[in-house]
Write a protein that holds these residues in place. Structure first.
Motif, PDB file in Angstrom:
ATOM      1  N   LYS A   1       0.972  -1.177  -0.031  1.00 43.70           N
ATOM      2  CA  LYS A   1       0.171   0.139  -0.030  1.00 43.70           C
ATOM      3  C   LYS A   1       0.699   1.122  -0.199  1.00 43.70           C
ATOM      4  O   LYS A   1       0.837   2.260  -0.635  1.00 43.70           O
ATOM      5  CB  LYS A   1      -0.787   0.108   1.356  1.00 43.70           C
TER       6      LYS A   1
ATOM      7  N   ALA B   1       2.283   1.887  -3.321  1.00 46.76           N
ATOM      8  CA  ALA B   1       1.190   2.130  -4.040  1.00 46.76           C
ATOM      9  C   ALA B   1       0.671   3.710  -4.166  1.00 46.76           C
ATOM     10  O   ALA B   1       0.641   4.429  -4.893  1.00 46.76           O
ATOM     11  CB  ALA B   1      -0.087   1.325  -4.104  1.00 46.76           C
TER      12      ALA B   1
ATOM     13  N   ARG C   1      -6.447   6.660  -7.481  1.00 43.21           N
ATOM     14  CA  ARG C   1      -6.020   5.659  -6.359  1.00 43.21           C
ATOM     15  C   ARG C   1      -6.613   4.377  -6.679  1.00 43.21           C
ATOM     16  O   ARG C   1      -6.190   3.316  -6.492  1.00 43.21           O
ATOM     17  CB  ARG C   1      -6.810   6.186  -5.015  1.00 43.21           C
ATOM     18  N   GLN C   2      -7.826   4.313  -7.339  1.00 40.31           N
ATOM     19  CA  GLN C   2      -8.285   3.021  -7.760  1.00 40.31           C
ATOM     20  C   GLN C   2      -7.520   2.370  -8.866  1.00 40.31           C
ATOM     21  O   GLN C   2      -7.207   1.130  -8.793  1.00 40.31           O
ATOM     22  CB  GLN C   2      -9.641   3.360  -8.587  1.00 40.31           C
TER      23      GLN C   2
ATOM     24  N   ASP D   1      -3.943   1.461  -7.011  1.00 41.10           N
ATOM     25  CA  ASP D   1      -4.188   0.484  -5.670  1.00 41.10           C
ATOM     26  C   ASP D   1      -4.079  -0.521  -6.418  1.00 41.10           C
ATOM     27  O   ASP D   1      -4.048  -1.690  -5.620  1.00 41.10           O
ATOM     28  CB  ASP D   1      -5.385   0.925  -4.906  1.00 41.10           C
TER      29      ASP D   1
ATOM     30  N   LYS E   1      -0.909  -2.559  -6.451  1.00 40.09           N
ATOM     31  CA  LYS E   1       0.225  -2.315  -5.464  1.00 40.09           C
ATOM     32  C   LYS E   1       0.980  -3.461  -5.438  1.00 40.09           C
ATOM     33  O   LYS E   1       2.447  -3.103  -4.946  1.00 40.09           O
ATOM     34  CB  LYS E   1      -0.958  -2.159  -4.089  1.00 40.09           C
TER      35      LYS E   1
END
Length: 268
Positions: free
Chosen positions: A53, A56, A80-81, A84, A87
């Motif tokens: 995380k 990412a 973020r989508q 993530d 990651k």
């Protein structure tokens, strides 16, 4: 330099403009990037998954900065989508990079050690060879670091990109531009000293308040220890987004130089 909000993407940038563009983007999104960075440092406390995380989030900051440069700003939710979901690619790429440098360092250390060993047989020659070998080893390490400096940015930007190909992509983009990347890194490092030097002075002063040679700690010493940790985390959180933005600007600049200005957010 052109304004970052202009209707068309920026062209290839000079070394100074790469850094100034990074500073401008970072400054205009300081609150958002700092929040993300602090979150990343909290995730570090969670083994493996948290490390993925954290990696990412670093890629997320670079992606947000890149979208500003190409005038295709993306919402935090969408960016973020995208990052993530990758990651584990970020984590594996980071591990591969670490293994590369561990292998290089060990190989160089062995080679330099052998050269210095000649000093027992021929002292002047062995010492000279050892010094020369150390210089060459340092040069190789710096050069490889420069070639792989933006290794995680392709994962954050390009569609068909995994951990291994991202390293190859960084190597490909930086070909012929190692000197420029090194100058950008040097100037960016000097800028980060504006944060790191005061923090070091403050932490040194606070360290003086900590008790020595005692198993117990006074209330003042405990507070000083907490402040040292808090200041260290805050300073690291301030610096990390800056480097991720600089990487995004370097990536943009290298693509502009090698692939023209038709830079899209995703190669669909």
């Amino acid at each position: 330099m052109s304004n970052l909000s202009s209707a068309t993407p920026l062209g290839p940038l000079s070394v100074g403009n790469v850094v100034s563009a990074g500073v401008r983007i970072y400054r205009s999104h300081l609150k958002q990037y700092l929040t993300l960075s602090l979150t990343a440092y909290l995730w570090i406390l969670v083994p493996v998954y948290g490390w993925a995380k954290t990696a990412a989030i670093g890629g997320l900051i670079s992606r947000l900065a890149y979208t500003e440069l190409i005038n295709q700003p993306e919402s935090l939710k969408d960016a973020r989508q995208f990052t993530d979901s990758r990651k584990w690619r970020f984590l594996v790429a980071s591990i591969l990079l670490s293994l590369i440098f561990i292998g290089l360092y060990m190989g160089m250390a062995i080679a330099v050690g052998i050269l210095f060993a000649f000093s027992a047989i021929v002292p002047p020659l062995g010492i000279l060879l050892g010094i020369a070998g150390s210089i060459v080893a340092l040069f190789v390490l710096i050069r490889v670091y420069s070639r792989l400096f933006i290794f995680e940015v392709p994962i954050a930007i390009e569609e068909m990109m995994d951990a291994t190909t991202s390293l190859s992509r960084s190597w490909e983009l930086t070909k012929g531009s190692v000197g420029r990347v090194q100058w950008v890194v040097v100037i960016a490092f000097l800028i980060t000293l504006l944060v790191q030097v005061p923090v070091r002075i403050i932490n040194t002063a606070l360290s003086a308040a900590l008790p020595s040679g005692s198993s117990s700690m006074s209330a003042g010493g405990f507070i000083a220890a907490l402040l040292i940790v808090a200041i260290a985390i805050l300073s690291a959180a301030l610096v990390m987004p800056f480097w991720q933005v600089i990487k995004a600007v370097i990536y943009y600049d290298l693509r502009a130089r090698r692939e023209g200005l038709g830079l899209q957010l995703r190669d669909r």
